[in-house]
Design a protein around this motif. Structure first.
Motif, short mmCIF file in Angstrom:
data_model
loop_
_atom_site.label_atom_id
_atom_site.label_comp_id
_atom_site.label_asym_id
_atom_site.label_seq_id
_atom_site.Cartn_x
_atom_site.Cartn_y
_atom_site.Cartn_z
N SER A 137 -11.67 -28.70 -8.08
CA SER A 137 -12.42 -29.18 -9.24
C SER A 137 -13.87 -28.73 -9.27
N LEU A 138 -14.23 -27.90 -8.32
CA LEU A 138 -15.64 -27.58 -8.12
C LEU A 138 -16.24 -26.78 -9.27
N LEU A 139 -17.14 -27.45 -9.99
CA LEU A 139 -18.09 -26.82 -10.91
C LEU A 139 -17.51 -26.08 -12.10
N ILE A 140 -16.51 -25.20 -11.91
CA ILE A 140 -16.16 -24.27 -12.99
C ILE A 140 -14.66 -24.36 -13.30
N SER A 141 -14.33 -24.45 -14.54
CA SER A 141 -12.93 -24.43 -14.95
C SER A 141 -12.84 -23.78 -16.31
N SER A 142 -11.67 -23.40 -16.73
CA SER A 142 -11.53 -22.77 -18.05
C SER A 142 -10.58 -23.61 -18.90
N CYS A 143 -10.72 -23.42 -20.23
CA CYS A 143 -9.86 -24.18 -21.15
C CYS A 143 -9.27 -23.24 -22.17
N ASP A 161 -19.89 -34.70 -12.51
CA ASP A 161 -19.55 -35.77 -11.57
C ASP A 161 -19.76 -35.32 -10.12
N GLU A 162 -19.32 -34.10 -9.80
CA GLU A 162 -19.50 -33.60 -8.44
C GLU A 162 -20.98 -33.44 -8.10
N PHE A 163 -21.73 -32.98 -9.09
CA PHE A 163 -23.17 -32.83 -8.87
C PHE A 163 -23.82 -34.18 -8.58
N LYS A 221 -22.55 -36.79 -7.33
CA LYS A 221 -22.13 -37.33 -6.03
C LYS A 221 -22.95 -36.74 -4.88
N HIS A 222 -23.33 -35.47 -5.00
CA HIS A 222 -23.94 -34.77 -3.88
C HIS A 222 -25.43 -34.51 -4.03
N GLN A 223 -25.96 -34.64 -5.23
CA GLN A 223 -27.37 -34.28 -5.45
C GLN A 223 -28.31 -35.23 -4.72
N LYS A 224 -29.44 -34.67 -4.32
CA LYS A 224 -30.53 -35.44 -3.74
C LYS A 224 -31.82 -35.00 -4.42
N ASN A 225 -32.50 -35.96 -5.02
CA ASN A 225 -33.73 -35.66 -5.76
C ASN A 225 -33.50 -34.61 -6.84
N GLY A 226 -32.33 -34.64 -7.45
CA GLY A 226 -32.04 -33.76 -8.57
C GLY A 226 -31.56 -32.38 -8.21
N SER A 227 -31.25 -32.12 -6.93
CA SER A 227 -30.76 -30.79 -6.54
C SER A 227 -29.65 -30.91 -5.50
N TRP A 228 -28.90 -29.83 -5.37
CA TRP A 228 -27.76 -29.80 -4.45
C TRP A 228 -27.61 -28.38 -3.93
N LEU A 229 -27.60 -28.24 -2.62
CA LEU A 229 -27.45 -26.93 -1.98
C LEU A 229 -26.24 -26.97 -1.06
N PHE A 230 -25.33 -26.02 -1.24
CA PHE A 230 -24.16 -25.96 -0.36
C PHE A 230 -23.65 -24.52 -0.28
N THR A 231 -22.81 -24.27 0.70
CA THR A 231 -22.24 -22.94 0.92
C THR A 231 -20.72 -23.02 0.86
N LYS A 232 -20.12 -22.06 0.17
CA LYS A 232 -18.66 -21.99 0.08
C LYS A 232 -18.24 -20.54 -0.09
N TYR A 241 -24.76 -21.87 -3.00
CA TYR A 241 -24.94 -22.46 -4.31
C TYR A 241 -26.17 -23.37 -4.30
N PHE A 242 -27.04 -23.14 -5.22
CA PHE A 242 -28.18 -24.03 -5.39
C PHE A 242 -28.14 -24.56 -6.82
N VAL A 243 -27.99 -25.86 -6.95
CA VAL A 243 -27.82 -26.49 -8.25
C VAL A 243 -28.90 -27.56 -8.44
N ARG A 244 -29.46 -27.63 -9.63
CA ARG A 244 -30.46 -28.65 -9.89
C ARG A 244 -30.48 -29.00 -11.38
#
Length: 285
Positions: free
Chosen positions: A11-17, A48-50, A52-63, A68-71
């Motif tokens: 379910s991570l971040l990107i899906s198509s319709c 929703d995933e953002f 759950k994991h964000q801290k101070n409006g940002s989220w950094l992870f590796t996959k 990935y750096f998201v804010r």
């Protein structure tokens, strides 16, 4: 734990319709810009995933070897996807409803934008595609890359910058990199190059230093050299040491006394050297 990871991956971040099955379509950071074939493609941001994991409006992870750096920035979400082995970063902006707003590739360090940048409306439909490579088709990035690699320039080095401008229909590439050499003050010497965006011809070649300051220890050395005439021993006469300033004052007094005794004008001698007045009667030792 494995089940949670699998669910997260799916379910991570990107899906198509639009009738397509949901897929884990991670946006790859590659030199080739992904260009949608239809204006019905919609990519969604998983809010929703953002949250759950964000801290101070940002989220950094590796996959999958991608970082990935998201804010969240005001009225939109920003996402940057990068790889350690690729100088380009894929940047995507999303509306607050999760639909993609804009995406494109950029050289690291917020340098030049490569390929096609795609703009979307809030429903996820493509409204504009801008080809940033068009003015440089005669001497594209691939040739610039080869030009730099032939000079052993590390494209991933933070000091390597590549940007370009097309002013008055005259495209120019601007390149700079660390030469691994230093000036006398210990500052890094950066090479700067301008290339014609049509022919690849070298237009300008200069250098500058990173930091452009003089460390205190070097300043002290320069001050000592500069103040040598007032603080260092300039001349020794009859067993006494004189600074340059003291010597000139002593010499002037001696000349004035000599001039008065012999009825000579005390006007300054017209003959000068690069250090001031030429000695009038005392021989240099």
């Amino acid at each position: 734990m494995n089940k949670i990871l699998l669910l997260f991956s799916a379910s991570l971040l990107i899906s198509s319709c639009q009738g397509q099955e949901r897929k884990n379509r991670l946006l790859e950071t590659t030199a080739k810009q992904p260009i949608p074939k239809k204006d019905t493609i919609m990519e969604r941001f998983n809010i929703d995933e953002f949250n759950k994991h964000q801290k101070n409006g940002s989220w950094l992870f590796t996959k999958n070897n991608q970082e990935y750096f998201v804010r969240k920035v005001k009225d939109e979400y920003w996402m940057e996807i990068s790889r350690k082995d690729n100088p380009f970063i894929l940047k995507c902006n999303y509306y607050l409803n999760g639909n993609i707003k804009i995406r494109g590739l950029i050289f690291h360090g917020n340098a030049f934008t490569k390929g096609i940048v795609v703009d979307y409306d809030e429903r996820g439909n493509i409204i504009k595609q801008t080809d940033y490579d068009a003015p440089y088709k005669d001497f594209p990035w691939e040739k610039v890359k080869l030009w730099l690699e032939n000079r052993k320039v590390n494209l991933l080095d933070p000091f390597t910058r590549v940007w370009r401008e097309n002013e008055n229909n005259h495209p120019i590439w601007y390149l700079s990199w660390d030469t691994k050499e230093f000036d006398k003050y210990g500052n890094q010497i950066i090479q700067d190059i301008e290339l014609d965006g049509r022919t690849g011809k070298l237009l300008k070649e200069t250098t500058h230093t990173f930091g452009e300051y003089i460390p205190e220890e070097y300043k002290n050395d320069l001050d000592k050299k500069e103040d040598k005439k007032t603080s260092g021993v300039y001349k020794t006469y009859e067993g006494k040491d004189y600074t340059r300033e003291e010597w000139e004052e002593f010499e002037q007094k001696q000349f004035e006394a000599y001039a008065r005794k012999h009825n000579i004008s005390i006007a300054k001698n017209d003959k000068k050297d690069t250090k001031g007045f030429t000695s009038r009667f005392l021989l240099d030792e």
